[in-house]
Every structure is written in C-alpha cells, then in structure tokens.
Scaffold this motif. Structure first.
Motif, PDB file in Angstrom:
ATOM      1  N   HIS A  77       0.863  -1.245  -0.157  1.00 32.72           N
ATOM      2  CA  HIS A  77       0.190  -0.152  -0.046  1.00 32.72           C
ATOM      3  C   HIS A  77       0.944   1.045   0.049  1.00 32.72           C
ATOM      4  O   HIS A  77       1.985   1.136   0.447  1.00 32.72           O
ATOM      5  CB  HIS A  77      -1.022  -0.030   1.137  1.00 32.72           C
ATOM      6  N   PRO A  78       0.289   2.385  -0.624  1.00 35.43           N
ATOM      7  CA  PRO A  78       1.037   3.328  -0.547  1.00 35.43           C
ATOM      8  C   PRO A  78       1.240   4.274   1.009  1.00 35.43           C
ATOM      9  O   PRO A  78       0.516   3.783   1.848  1.00 35.43           O
ATOM     10  CB  PRO A  78       0.258   4.661  -1.443  1.00 35.43           C
ATOM     11  N   VAL A  79       2.486   4.786   1.390  1.00 35.34           N
ATOM     12  CA  VAL A  79       2.733   5.222   2.688  1.00 35.34           C
ATOM     13  C   VAL A  79       1.689   6.176   3.138  1.00 35.34           C
ATOM     14  O   VAL A  79       1.341   6.179   4.337  1.00 35.34           O
ATOM     15  CB  VAL A  79       4.035   6.059   2.651  1.00 35.34           C
ATOM     16  N   SER A  80       0.943   6.899   2.274  1.00 34.29           N
ATOM     17  CA  SER A  80      -0.240   7.808   2.650  1.00 34.29           C
ATOM     18  C   SER A  80      -1.309   6.966   3.156  1.00 34.29           C
ATOM     19  O   SER A  80      -2.356   7.496   3.632  1.00 34.29           O
ATOM     20  CB  SER A  80      -0.461   8.867   1.365  1.00 34.29           C
ATOM     21  N   TYR A  81      -1.515   5.671   2.957  1.00 33.53           N
ATOM     22  CA  TYR A  81      -2.508   5.058   3.608  1.00 33.53           C
ATOM     23  C   TYR A  81      -2.386   4.895   5.070  1.00 33.53           C
ATOM     24  O   TYR A  81      -3.201   4.518   5.770  1.00 33.53           O
ATOM     25  CB  TYR A  81      -2.745   3.437   2.876  1.00 33.53           C
ATOM     26  N   PHE A  82      -1.154   5.323   5.523  1.00 37.32           N
ATOM     27  CA  PHE A  82      -1.054   5.167   6.870  1.00 37.32           C
ATOM     28  C   PHE A  82      -2.219   5.832   7.695  1.00 37.32           C
ATOM     29  O   PHE A  82      -2.435   5.210   8.745  1.00 37.32           O
ATOM     30  CB  PHE A  82       0.173   6.143   7.318  1.00 37.32           C
ATOM     31  N   ASP A  83      -2.614   6.988   7.326  1.00 33.23           N
ATOM     32  CA  ASP A  83      -3.859   7.603   8.423  1.00 33.23           C
ATOM     33  C   ASP A  83      -5.091   7.356   7.724  1.00 33.23           C
ATOM     34  O   ASP A  83      -5.979   8.203   7.841  1.00 33.23           O
ATOM     35  CB  ASP A  83      -3.375   8.986   8.772  1.00 33.23           C
ATOM     36  N   PHE A  84      -5.247   6.366   6.721  1.00 37.06           N
ATOM     37  CA  PHE A  84      -6.618   6.272   6.105  1.00 37.06           C
ATOM     38  C   PHE A  84      -7.726   5.731   7.006  1.00 37.06           C
ATOM     39  O   PHE A  84      -7.408   4.520   7.515  1.00 37.06           O
ATOM     40  CB  PHE A  84      -6.456   5.491   4.951  1.00 37.06           C
ATOM     41  N   GLU A  85      -8.587   6.535   7.298  1.00 34.34           N
ATOM     42  CA  GLU A  85      -9.789   6.165   8.070  1.00 34.34           C
ATOM     43  C   GLU A  85     -11.160   6.645   7.508  1.00 34.34           C
ATOM     44  O   GLU A  85     -11.244   7.588   6.861  1.00 34.34           O
ATOM     45  CB  GLU A  85      -9.666   6.511   9.578  1.00 34.34           C
TER      46      GLU A  85
END
Ligand code: MN
Length: 273
Positions: A77-85
């Motif tokens: 997954h892309p790193v920006s998925y880190f805070d996906f809610e």
C-alpha cells in the motif's frame, strides 16, 4: 511490483483511498487498521522500501505469545495509507469501514542476539529478513509494543497461495496473556468506534455514554483493561447493534465472492489480469 496491484484493484474516482505513489525515502512507522470488509479483519502495515508492506490478519495481532496469528500478505500500500480512516463504498475492492486501530514506529531486529536478547538491526537486514520470510521487529505503538516475528509458512496447507505468514509476539515485558484485541473498538486517530466510522446512529449514542476519563489513561495495559471492562458493561447494547447489522448484510454476503484476506472483490475489476 511497487504499487501496480494496489492500483489495479481500485477505482480512484470511487474510493476515498489514497492514490498509488512510491516514496523515495522510507520512514519507520507502522499502522494497524481494523477493516470491516466481507469479514472483519485487521491490516498490519510496516513502512519499508517506500511503501507499506501489508498483511491481513483475520484475528488481529496479539500481545499474547501463545497466539500464532495467521497473517496473509497482501499487496503493498502507499505510505499515505498510513492514516486512512473512513468508508470504502460498496462495489469497490475492500468495501467497508476502516479504523486506524494503532500507529507507532518499528525497528528491525538483528538476527544476532546480544546476551540472549534481540537488538535493533539495519534496514538491509530487514529487507533480507522479509525476503527470507522470517522478519523480526520491535513495535513502539500506542497499543502494540515489544518484539514480534512474522514467519512465512511453507507449503503446509493444501491450496495455499504462498502468502500465509504467522504473526507471533515474543516473550518480553510487553507480553499480555489472554490479550483481547476486540475489547478495544476505538480509533487511535479519531477516538471513533467502528460503528461511528460507519455512521451508525446506535453506535454514536453508545460512545457518548462512556466514562469521559477513559482517554486520559497513559499506560496502554491499563487503558486496555478498562476498555475490556467497558466492553463487558456494554455487551447487551453491542449485541443489539450486531443483530441489526447482520440482518442488513446477509443478502450481499450470500452473492459476493469471498476473498481469504477478508476483502470483497470489485467484480468488474477482479477479472483483469
Ligand atoms: Mn483489509
């Protein structure tokens, strides 16, 4: 590899998930996302090699060393998925609610122990351990802490796709016997429950009747213990809520193909190579 599979499975004009982008530099964060897809599961992701290396853990990570948790490696997954809610709309890959259940940093652990204890390793060692299928690491999250291993299973099960790993807590000061991840239904990002993220009215009321002191507990083990108590008290409410949800879901569960990682497939996309 990179993020082609991540891209192929998703329609970015429909899903609020971040677009694929490989980062030039890697940090050392990790995230656990609770994901109410075809089946409820937890996604464990390690920031590594410019992406988030990802495993779907049906029962979720555990702090109990006697739990060996099946962890299916899924697409990076892309790193920006880190805070996906949020909510992945019906008909899309992985449709359902996603909660940021834990965040923190991680360190690879060296294969060489010092005085019988694991010590931090290098990024190169981490890459080698990942390739070898025996990755040891230390987590410093809000809820998950201490030393863990992800060990790849080799040809044990008939029909195995070769993506099955086991996630195991090592014995250390952070080990908790009988750890119950389901007792903690609260985002570390927003404080929301799964029901609240999904926009469920009943869940909103449930949350607002909680004792306000909860959020102030600093020690993770103490917060977890209190969360477990809260959960017991509220069991009857939760059971009522579950009845409702199950009813509304029965129909679509019957017709959609199930994916072992707990993701619903987007039918139109699933056929693509
Ligand atoms: Mn998932």
């Amino acid at each position: 590899m990179a993020l082609e599979e991540y891209q192929r499975k998703r329609r970015f004009e429909e899903t609020p998930e971040p677009p694929p982008k490989v980062e030039k530099k890697s940090g050392n964060r990790f995230v656990v996302q609770k994901h109410d897809a075809t089946r409820l599961h937890y996604d464990f992701r390690l920031e590594m090699q410019g992406v988030l290396k990802s495993w779907a853990v049906p029962k979720g990570p555990s702090l109990d060393p006697s739990d060996k948790r099946l962890a299916m490696q899924v697409e990076d997954h892309p790193v920006s998925y880190f805070d996906f809610e949020g909510n992945i709309p019906e008909g899309n890959y992985g449709a359902g609610s996603v909660m940021v259940w834990d965040v923190g940093t991680w360190q690879p652990l060296s294969a060489k122990q010092v005085d019988g204890k694991y010590v931090p390793g290098t990024e190169a060692e981490a890459a080698a351990m990942l390739a070898k299928g025996d990755l040891k690491f230390r987590l410093n999250g809000k809820r998950l802490k201490g030393d863990f291993a992800l060990v790849k299973m080799r040809g044990r099960r008939p029909g195995s796709k070769g993506n099955e790993w086991l996630m195991i807590k090592k014995h250390d000061d952070y080990a908790v016997d009988g750890y119950d991840i389901e007792a903690i239904d609260e985002s570390v990002l927003s404080g929301k429950s799964m029901g609240e993220i999904a926009g469920d009215e009943g869940a909103r009321k449930w949350k607002s009747s909680r004792p306000a002191s909860r959020g102030k507990l600093k020690a993770a083990w103490l917060a977890d213990a209190v969360a477990r108590l809260d959960q017991k008290k509220k069991t009857s409410n939760a059971a009522k809520r579950k009845e409702k949800t199950t009813e509304s879901r029965t129909g679509r569960r019957g017709i959609e193909s199930k994916h072992p990682s707990g993701h619903r497939r987007a039918p139109e996309k699933a056929e693509e190579g």
